[in-house]
Design a protein around this motif. Structure first.
Motif, PDB file in Angstrom:
ATOM      1  N   SER A 137       0.729  -0.943  -0.057  1.00 33.63           N
ATOM      2  CA  SER A 137       0.126  -0.159  -0.634  1.00 33.63           C
ATOM      3  C   SER A 137       1.020   1.313   0.080  1.00 33.63           C
ATOM      4  O   SER A 137       2.012   1.062   0.546  1.00 33.63           O
ATOM      5  N   TYR A 138       0.041   2.040  -0.574  1.00 33.60           N
ATOM      6  CA  TYR A 138       0.883   3.611  -0.994  1.00 33.60           C
ATOM      7  C   TYR A 138       0.195   5.251  -0.281  1.00 33.60           C
ATOM      8  O   TYR A 138      -1.307   4.882  -0.723  1.00 33.60           O
ATOM      9  N   PRO A 139       1.196   5.473   0.213  1.00 36.54           N
ATOM     10  CA  PRO A 139      -0.138   7.463   0.428  1.00 36.54           C
ATOM     11  C   PRO A 139      -0.771   7.630  -0.747  1.00 36.54           C
ATOM     12  O   PRO A 139      -0.131   8.100  -2.043  1.00 36.54           O
ATOM     13  N   VAL A 140      -1.727   7.456  -0.743  1.00 36.12           N
ATOM     14  CA  VAL A 140      -2.823   7.818  -2.040  1.00 36.12           C
ATOM     15  C   VAL A 140      -2.355   9.613  -2.924  1.00 36.12           C
ATOM     16  O   VAL A 140      -2.735   9.679  -3.693  1.00 36.12           O
ATOM     17  N   SER A 141      -1.722  10.339  -1.868  1.00 40.75           N
ATOM     18  CA  SER A 141      -1.251  11.871  -2.598  1.00 40.75           C
ATOM     19  C   SER A 141      -0.590  10.997  -3.661  1.00 40.75           C
ATOM     20  O   SER A 141      -0.120  12.223  -4.895  1.00 40.75           O
ATOM     21  N   ASP A 142       0.518  10.405  -3.791  1.00 42.04           N
ATOM     22  CA  ASP A 142       1.696   9.895  -5.063  1.00 42.04           C
ATOM     23  C   ASP A 142       0.769   9.383  -6.133  1.00 42.04           C
ATOM     24  O   ASP A 142       1.993   9.121  -7.366  1.00 42.04           O
ATOM     25  N   PHE A 143      -0.297   9.039  -5.517  1.00 44.89           N
ATOM     26  CA  PHE A 143      -0.788   8.286  -7.386  1.00 44.89           C
ATOM     27  C   PHE A 143      -2.261   8.875  -7.589  1.00 44.89           C
ATOM     28  O   PHE A 143      -2.659   8.077  -8.727  1.00 44.89           O
ATOM     29  N   ARG A 144      -2.451  10.187  -7.019  1.00 43.93           N
ATOM     30  CA  ARG A 144      -3.449  11.094  -7.611  1.00 43.93           C
ATOM     31  C   ARG A 144      -3.911  10.566  -9.177  1.00 43.93           C
ATOM     32  O   ARG A 144      -4.908   9.934  -9.286  1.00 43.93           O
ATOM     33  N   GLU A 145      -2.474  10.784 -10.163  1.00 44.84           N
ATOM     34  CA  GLU A 145      -3.451  10.503 -11.485  1.00 44.84           C
ATOM     35  C   GLU A 145      -3.300   9.339 -12.042  1.00 44.84           C
ATOM     36  O   GLU A 145      -3.565   8.991 -13.160  1.00 44.84           O
ATOM     37  N   VAL A 146      -2.990   8.797 -11.102  1.00 43.45           N
ATOM     38  CA  VAL A 146      -2.929   7.103 -11.461  1.00 43.45           C
ATOM     39  C   VAL A 146      -4.016   6.137 -11.028  1.00 43.45           C
ATOM     40  O   VAL A 146      -4.145   5.397 -11.828  1.00 43.45           O
ATOM     41  N   ILE A 147      -5.114   6.962 -10.621  1.00 41.80           N
ATOM     42  CA  ILE A 147      -5.743   5.974  -9.579  1.00 41.80           C
ATOM     43  C   ILE A 147      -7.361   5.830 -11.052  1.00 41.80           C
ATOM     44  O   ILE A 147      -7.075   4.172 -10.991  1.00 41.80           O
ATOM     45  N   SER A 148      -7.079   6.245 -11.966  1.00 39.92           N
ATOM     46  CA  SER A 148      -8.757   6.322 -12.665  1.00 39.92           C
ATOM     47  C   SER A 148      -8.002   4.847 -13.238  1.00 39.92           C
ATOM     48  O   SER A 148      -8.502   4.367 -13.933  1.00 39.92           O
ATOM     49  N   TYR A 149      -6.945   4.928 -13.973  1.00 44.70           N
ATOM     50  CA  TYR A 149      -6.356   3.572 -14.745  1.00 44.70           C
ATOM     51  C   TYR A 149      -6.474   2.513 -14.061  1.00 44.70           C
ATOM     52  O   TYR A 149      -6.513   1.415 -14.132  1.00 44.70           O
ATOM     53  N   TYR A 150      -5.712   2.768 -12.408  1.00 45.64           N
ATOM     54  CA  TYR A 150      -6.032   1.823 -11.548  1.00 45.64           C
ATOM     55  C   TYR A 150      -6.763   0.721 -11.835  1.00 45.64           C
ATOM     56  O   TYR A 150      -7.166  -0.010 -11.652  1.00 45.64           O
ATOM     57  N   THR A 151      -8.547   1.730 -11.571  1.00 50.17           N
ATOM     58  CA  THR A 151      -9.274   0.934 -11.649  1.00 50.17           C
ATOM     59  C   THR A 151      -9.943   0.828 -12.735  1.00 50.17           C
ATOM     60  O   THR A 151     -10.161  -0.661 -12.354  1.00 50.17           O
ATOM     61  N   ASP A 152      -9.625   0.980 -14.401  1.00 46.35           N
ATOM     62  CA  ASP A 152      -9.510   0.564 -14.863  1.00 46.35           C
ATOM     63  C   ASP A 152      -9.001  -0.910 -15.184  1.00 46.35           C
ATOM     64  O   ASP A 152     -10.002  -1.950 -15.646  1.00 46.35           O
ATOM     65  N   THR A 153      -8.087  -1.250 -14.947  1.00 49.97           N
ATOM     66  CA  THR A 153      -6.988  -2.440 -14.408  1.00 49.97           C
ATOM     67  C   THR A 153      -8.256  -3.403 -13.778  1.00 49.97           C
ATOM     68  O   THR A 153      -7.759  -4.504 -15.057  1.00 49.97           O
ATOM     69  N   LEU A 154      -8.290  -2.737 -13.109  1.00 49.36           N
ATOM     70  CA  LEU A 154      -8.775  -3.686 -12.092  1.00 49.36           C
ATOM     71  C   LEU A 154     -10.134  -4.447 -12.794  1.00 49.36           C
ATOM     72  O   LEU A 154     -10.412  -5.413 -12.823  1.00 49.36           O
TER      73      LEU A 154
END
Lengths: 597, 379
Positions: B27-44
């Motif tokens: 797990s990682y601090p969400v602040s470091d991944f703001r711009e990645v989150i939507s790609y992540y949920t798509d991928t998931l």
């Protein structure tokens, strides 16, 4: 062969002074082996030997040398073991030579084994050529070493400055061998008289015997009589190592080589034995023969009882090449079936132990080493004890005797008082001090061998900042106030942990040992008492609190593989432990006594 | 063998408000991944679409990380995607992990609507000093606010996560934690002995001597105090670290402990179907890249042997206080437990770590906190 062109010599040195490297250079310079396919330290055969920087088994190599005088010479270079455990083997190798290169490290100077080996060489009547090695290194002080050599009675004009590593001085050494080492004498027409100085086991050829001929000659077909062993073998092959094995027709007076005679066990061959022709024997064997006697003993037990035969086979295989290794089956209540093994010294024991574990993959327990004791019972019987567990009950013992050695330590004078304190604390009896050179004192103590075999060398190094060196030889057995110290784990005597100690030290050792075991033995599911006892008297007690926690608090889908690995690791740890009664005891517990200062 | 081909479904959200000082999870601090989150949920969701095809899903667990740290729109995307791509059977247990300070009324409503019927909230301690030591981004008061919000939103199956054994903690501290927890009437309590994981800031501090760990004796005392306390309060102790009111055991986690089938989606997620174990790549960005390019090959597949499955089933089942049912074992593996493990069982029986009771083999009370001593005999 014309003996005037023959030179037999060996290289002697204190450990790490560069003996094997010099041997390499000589092999290279005489073309016996090309530098390209030269594996460093050719004469050190085993991987383990190379790692430890020592040579266990001697081997003879024949070299052809074209001298600056225009003549061709044949050299036999006999490599000698370089550790205090193997003094007897060294002395026999020396006997096969006329000359010796005495290597001294230019920065370390003369050390205990330099002197011990020098005396052995002189006793064997050898022409000694001093070589000051490693002169290229920073800290090299060849002038100082030259002085030390002179004070030993050597001719410093003959000393050669060399760096075996860099190949400096190699030609000078080769020329000095031609000029200074006398050719062998002897009579080719007399009956065969030869000395066995080593042997090795070859899987295809059986035992290969290394020998030096003093009179007569030997060729295949000769019925060789080993005079001490009183056994006869028909020689099937004679030859020399160049360094590869090379069969030749005949070896004659003054020569060094090997023979093969359908001999199955190296133990049939005794180093120091005299070979003669069974059909035309000489009367008296060569002097100086000794039965090799084990000085240090310990038990080897497989952790897994099913590996007993594996261990037995492995010991048998090791013995093929090591006649000084002794072993016989024994059983321990705690450890089950195993072997009591005898060694020349502690280093020898460590080498064998490592080889069993490394080369034969045997998970085993080595019990703490001990010397051999002599017990005289009240009934007047004399019993030899090589396992403390076998010491008769105190009530039956009239006296116990232990082996003593003469310890010789060479040190710069500033460490003298540290070292004398050390020797005193190890029950040493002062004999004498003498300056061998202005910067080196030789200290002599008579000491119980049991005090020396364990950690003496390590402590000596530490109290002398690494400068002191030591050498010792066995003297005799002496009576001492010795008692058996038993260790009980969870109220059961663990026979494999029993030791024999001097009464004055028993309390201290018992306490330390109990403490040490408390640290080593992991906590069990119940409280474990550790007690040290002399007879029925408990002299120390420690207890290991029960284990209460060993848990993986969290284990979900993502963790299972990882958690399984964690459990597997714990299981591996348990495999290295021996279940004694209800208690799991790790291997190192059995050597705990070694860690007590 | 399982009777049907249904499975649990685990969804991993590797983001948190901040990294706790004891945590070595993926797990990682969400602040470091703001711009990645939507790609992540798509991928998931893409992974879910590929994997979940024909498998009836009997439990869902969205864990992390902190799933509720996701922005509402992303949380909504996942919840909607789940109902679209996964065949979740009716009345399936559907859990989401949450942490104080990440919940909003909207998120809670959204989850209720999507069928989430169980929330697990990380409280860890009721002592603000301990929370600070743990590096938790909330205090006890903040937890109480979140808890009230959850109850107000209508959740009737709530778990509270606790940790015991913090450096410096006393038995009285744990007692206080338990009193306060029980007074909140959660349906489920998970309480873990703190693990000092290699490399975590807490572990580093202990190694440096800045913090001193509790003695194992005190930890064991705490553990059994907790067990007795919660049992008295009406909770059933059903797994080494888990307690539940009647009928409220976590069905999803029991799938792991029974070594049954489950799917895992998301970075670092693991799955098991039959003898196949899968493990996704942990790195979030690599996970996203790889699924785009090579679809199924983001998995590290490992076929386990039958022996491994048996040994895992044994040590996982023994984590549950109901233990390993001997009949079920024989039906599943066609072998008698006592024939396979006679030696091990007798040794552990002798050590009073294992017992047989009502057709099952189970840990004894002593065995619970020494369970590794038992498990090692079976690996």
């Amino acid at each position: 062969m014309d003996n005037s062109k023959l030179r037999n010599f060996c290289i002697i040195a204190h450990i790490d002074h560069g003996k094997s490297t010099l041997a390499d250079r000589l092999l290279e310079a005489t073309g016996a082996i090309s530098s390209r396919d030269m594996k460093e330290q050719f004469l050190d055969k085993m991987e383990l030997e190379r790692e430890r920087g020592i040579t266990i088994k001697a081997k003879a190599v024949r070299l052809n040398y074209h001298s600056k005088d225009g003549q061709d010479y044949v050299f036999n270079l006999i490599d000698t073991p370089g550790h205090v455990d193997f003094t007897y083997e060294v002395s026999k190798s020396l006997f096969a030579c006329e000359g010796a290169l005495l290597i001294v490290d230019a920065s370390q100077g003369v050390e205990a084994q330099t002197i011990a080996n020098f005396h052995l060489a002189k006793d064997a009547g050898l022409r000694v050529i001093p070589v000051i090695n490693k002169i290229d290194l920073q800290g090299a002080e060849p002038e100082k070493v030259l002085l030390q050599l002179e004070e030993l009675g050597l001719n410093s004009d003959e000393a050669i400055l060399a760096s075996a590593k860099e190949g400096i001085g190699t030609d000078l050494i080769l020329e000095a061998i031609v000029k200074l080492v006398p050719p062998p004498r002897g009579h080719a027409d007399k009956p065969l008289k030869a000395l066995i100085f080593d042997s090795l086991y070859d899987v295809y050829k059986g035992v290969v015997v290394f020998f030096r001929i003093f009179d007569g000659s030997i060729n295949s077909g000769v019925k060789a009589l080993m005079m001490r062993a009183n056994s006869t073998f028909e020689v099937t092959e004679v030859g020399v190592f160049t360094p590869t094995m090379k069969q030749i027709e005949k070896l004659s007076t003054g020569e060094v080589g090997y023979f093969i005679a359908n001999i199955k066990n190296v133990s049939d061959i005794k180093v120091g034995d005299t070979i003669t022709d069974a059909l035309n024997p000489i009367k008296n064997p060569l002097p100086g023969y000794k039965e090799i006697k084990s000085m240090v003993f310990c038990g080897f037990y497989p952790i897994n009882p099913n590996e007993y035969n594996l261990l037995k086979d492995a010991l048998e295989k090791l013995k093929l090449n090591d006649s000084s290794l002794m072993f016989e089956p024994e059983s321990s209540r705690a450890l089950g079936f195993g072997f009591r093994c005898g060694f020349l010294g502690l280093l020898h024991m460590e080498i064998i132990q490592e080889r069993l574990e490394r080369e034969y993959n045997i998970n085993m327990i080595a019990t703490s080493p001990n010397v051999r004791y002599k017990v005289i019972t009240n009934a007047g019987k004399e019993v030899e004890i090589d396992n403390p567990a076998n010491l008769p009950p105190a009530g039956e013992i009239k006296e116990v005797m232990e082996p003593y050695i003469m310890m010789s330590i060479i040190t710069p004078p500033e460490f003298m008082s540290n070292i004398m304190d050390l020797c005193k604390s190890k029950r040493g009896e002062y004999v004498e001090n003498q300056f061998v050179t202005t910067s080196r004192v030789q200290i002599h103590y008579e000491m119980p061998m049991s005090e020396v075999v364990f950690d003496f060398f390590d402590i000596l190094k530490s109290v002398s900042k690494g400068y002191a060196s030591m050498d010792y030889e066995y003297i005799d057995f002496r009576e001492a106030d010795l008692v058996k110290l038993d260790i009980m784990v969870a109220t059961e005597i663990v026979d494999a942990l029993s030791i024999i100690v001097h009464r004055d030290k028993a309390y201290y050792k018992g306490k330390e040992l109990a403490l040490r075991l408390k640290e080593i033995i992991p906590r069990q599911m119940f409280e474990v008492a550790i007690q040290a006892a002399i007879g029925s008297k408990i002299i120390a007690r420690e207890s290991i609190a029960a284990l209460r926690k060993n848990v993986i608090a969290k284990c979900y889908g993502g963790d299972i593989t990882r958690k399984r690995k964690l459990l597997e690791k714990q299981k591996e740890g348990k495999k290295r432990m021996k279940q004694i009664g209800r208690v799991e005891i790790p291997q190192e517990a059995f050597l705990a006594v070694l860690k007590i200062q | 063998m399982q009777a049907d081909n249904s499975a649990g479904l685990y969804v991993h959200i590797p983001f948190c408000l901040s990294k706790c000082r004891y945590c070595d999870f993926n797990s990682y601090p969400v602040s470091d991944f703001r711009e990645v989150i939507s790609y992540y949920t798509d991928t998931l969701l893409e992974e879910l679409r590929i994997k979940a095809k024909d498998i009836p899903v009997k439990t869902v667990f969205i864990g992390g990380g902190t799933p509720t740290v996701l922005p509402e729109v992303e949380l909504d995307k996942i919840l909607t995607g789940l109902s679209k791509f996964a065949k979740i059977i009716e009345n399936a247990e559907f859990s989401v992990e949450a942490n104080p300070g990440t919940l909003t009324l909207n998120k809670l409503k959204m989850m209720r609507k999507a069928g989430v019927n169980r929330l697990s909230i990380g409280m860890q301690s009721t002592d603000d000093k301990v929370l600070k030591l743990f590096g938790r981004p909330h205090d006890y008061k903040k937890f109480l606010e979140s808890y009230k919000m959850v109850r107000d939103a209508g959740f009737t199956n709530v778990n509270i996560d606790l940790i015991f054994g913090a450096p410096g903690q006393k038995l009285s501290g744990i007692k206080k934690d338990l009193e306060r927890t029980v007074n909140l009437f959660p349906e489920h309590i998970s309480i873990y002995n703190l693990i000092l994981e290699e490399g975590t800031p807490l572990c580093v501090d202990v190694k440096k001597g800045v913090l001193s760990p509790l003695s194992e004796n005190l930890e064991a005392d705490m553990y059994y105090f907790i067990k007795d306390y919660l049992e008295k309060a009406g909770y059933k102790h059903y797994e080494i670290s888990n307690f539940a009111k009647h009928g409220k055991e976590c069905e999803h986690n029991k799938i792991y402990w029974k070594n049954e089938d489950y799917l895992g989606v998301g970075a670092g997620a693991s799955g098991k179907i039959g003898l196949n174990r899968t493990e996704n790549i942990e790195d979030v960005k690599q996970y996203i890249v790889l699924i785009k390019d090579i679809k199924n090959d983001i998995l590290r597949n490992q076929k386990i042997s039958r022996e491994t499955e048996i040994s895992e089933t044994v040590f996982l089942s023994l984590r549950m206080l109901e233990g390993l049912n001997l009949t079920t074992f024989k039906e599943r593996f066609g072998k008698d437990f006592f024939i396979l493990f006679e030696k091990q069982y007798n040794k552990l029986l002798d050590l009073k770590l294992l017992k047989e009771e009502n057709g099952s083999v189970k840990l004894t009370r002593t065995g619970l906190f020494l369970s590794n001593e038992v498990f090692v005999e079976f690996v």
